[in-house]
Design a protein around this motif. Sequence first.
Motif, mmCIF file in Angstrom:
data_model
loop_
_atom_site.group_PDB
_atom_site.id
_atom_site.type_symbol
_atom_site.label_atom_id
_atom_site.label_comp_id
_atom_site.label_asym_id
_atom_site.label_seq_id
_atom_site.Cartn_x
_atom_site.Cartn_y
_atom_site.Cartn_z
ATOM 1 N N THR A 193 0.747 -1.397 0.050
ATOM 2 C CA THR A 193 0.091 -0.160 0.039
ATOM 3 C C THR A 193 0.869 1.363 -0.073
ATOM 4 O O THR A 193 0.122 2.441 -0.357
ATOM 5 C CB THR A 193 -0.819 0.012 1.296
ATOM 6 N N GLN B 257 -3.962 7.642 5.636
ATOM 7 C CA GLN B 257 -4.847 6.410 5.093
ATOM 8 C C GLN B 257 -6.203 6.918 4.795
ATOM 9 O O GLN B 257 -6.885 6.429 3.905
ATOM 10 C CB GLN B 257 -4.741 5.171 6.214
ATOM 11 N N ILE C 100 -4.857 4.481 -3.202
ATOM 12 C CA ILE C 100 -3.288 3.810 -3.400
ATOM 13 C C ILE C 100 -2.757 4.545 -4.718
ATOM 14 O O ILE C 100 -1.401 4.717 -4.553
ATOM 15 C CB ILE C 100 -3.214 2.375 -3.236
#
Length: 646
Positions: free
Chosen positions: A285, A490, A499
């Motif tokens: 990620t 995030q 991502i």
Amino acid sequence: MRKQRRSTLQPPRTLKNTQHEAHIFRVRSLLALLVVVLLTALLMGRLFYLQVVQHEVFITRSENNRVRVEPLPPNRGLIYDRDGVLLAENRPTYNLTLVRERVEDLDETLTLLVDILGLSDAEADAFRERARRPQRPYQPALLMSGLDDEEIAELAINRYRLPGVEVEGQLQRHYPYARIMSHALGFVGRINAAELETLDSNDYAGTHFIGKTGVERFYEDELHGKAGVRQVETNASGRVLRELGRTDPEPGQDLTLTIDKDMQALAHELLDGRRGAIVAIEPKTGGILAMASAPGFDTNQFVTGIDQQSYQALQQDIDLPLFNRAIRGTYPPGSTVKPFLALAGLANGEITPEETIYDPGYFQLPNDSRRYRNWLRWGHGRVDMKRAITVSNNTYFYSLAHEMGIDALSDYMHRFGFGERTGLDIQGASSGLMPSREWKRERFGDPWYPGETLSVGIGQGYWQVTPLQLATATAVLANHGQWVRPRLVQKIDDERVDIEQPGTKEDLTLDDQAWWDTVFSGMEQVVSGSEGTARRIGEGLEYRLAGKSGTAQVFSLGQDEQYDAEELEERLRDHALFIAFAPVDDPQIAVSVIVENAGGGSTHAAHLARAMTDAWLLGPDNDELDPDKVLDEADSDDNAMPDTQG
């Protein structure tokens, strides 16, 4: 005779000129009338001007004397770690503010406030300086934060003497884990004059703080929110009587970071007061699990304004606690780059995995008597690519770098992100330095020499990297060349950050996928093989770990000189580096470690990297993860194994 004498004594009698008197009267009456008419006209004109022409102006002024519009600052968004641990919160506090336009005598008011609050001379000087800083008209200037109950009571008693001065209840930023998160998270501070010129006056009305560094600065727009306003009725002294209406502010958005607070805390504990940095990335990620720079500092000091003495102490500290080594510290990468160079040689067709060279302990350029030595002075004999990585053989990579040339080598290293800023939301990161023939010509006006290519071939010379770059390149390596940009955030509120981001570098591809396995096998043998430079950390591994040690020289040695750490001042000793990823068959973590002046990377830094991978893959509560035990083993290895360039 008597009548004649009487007549001579009386004045002669004249007749009254009534026409002349009437004329004078008419003239005077006319002049008086003209004056009255003129004055009346002036009065009427003035009344017309005031009541008709200037009607809106005076209505507004009259209304402003009674109704005031006040800004309502928004609540700043909160920041959490990946598991919901609160990293940046807002705590209620009372601030002292002043609107200069409502103060008749600023000097007298400030003197009175200094006396009421009992400030020292130094505090009083700072107090007065804040009161005179540039400020938008009718916007409150923040004089003091965190008032206690006694100070609030004293100000309330003297309120009638302090027009334009208010005690406001607001939320203030606080960092529960200030020291371990200081560099990654950053901090907010008072808005300065330069920022005031560029900020939107509506959005920042009533706001005293702004993000200065790190996440707080990069995501300022998301965290800040939008200001509101309220209309209040005031009395003759400017005190609020009642609220007439309001538009509520919009709070800032909350951020959820990719950072794991426990991993971040472990990284700082492992550095244990040393100077250095640890960066851990989730390869799939790009999420940064830990980004520690040591030593750190208390960011809460900067929120309301650090005092001059404390700030000077931080600036003058020889260990540079304000310097973010993780993203701005640049170091020679040493032998940590040998796996990347091996892939470059394979991709450019300069070598195959099976080809070998003989290492007598040095490499010589054609027609050059100088010997470029291997760290093992008597050499490793015959080595192929896998063994060259395992034993960190310098001679093999001198030869490979010479065959490739600096231009091809530099171009391929850029594909791993060396010499570039590749982070998605990492404010203030350095690009490091990936040297090339063209760079040297532009920088120094000198040609590139073959010997300089050899130095680059073992991660020395002009080549400079940051810990973040090393971790990023290691994550790309673990992904078999797939690029994911490293990032710190995030989620923004409940929306996940994609991502796949614009600006991501092109993936690396190899003609033969087995070449990845060759390089990975050599890196596994670094920690698990009998000849591995970091074999001591391979004991008891419960997963497949690939690693590579490195040693960055602080100064260069002469051709026949030997490195002796015991004879050197501590800050002249080599830096220890290590990169690692695990598990090899399904990478979950990539790590880079740099410990300044700790000697060989195969000893001290390697133990720290192993502890980080253990914590992520086995959990922070596993029996083997004792930071004190890890550091004892690292110190023991420092004494047991010789310093190497591996």
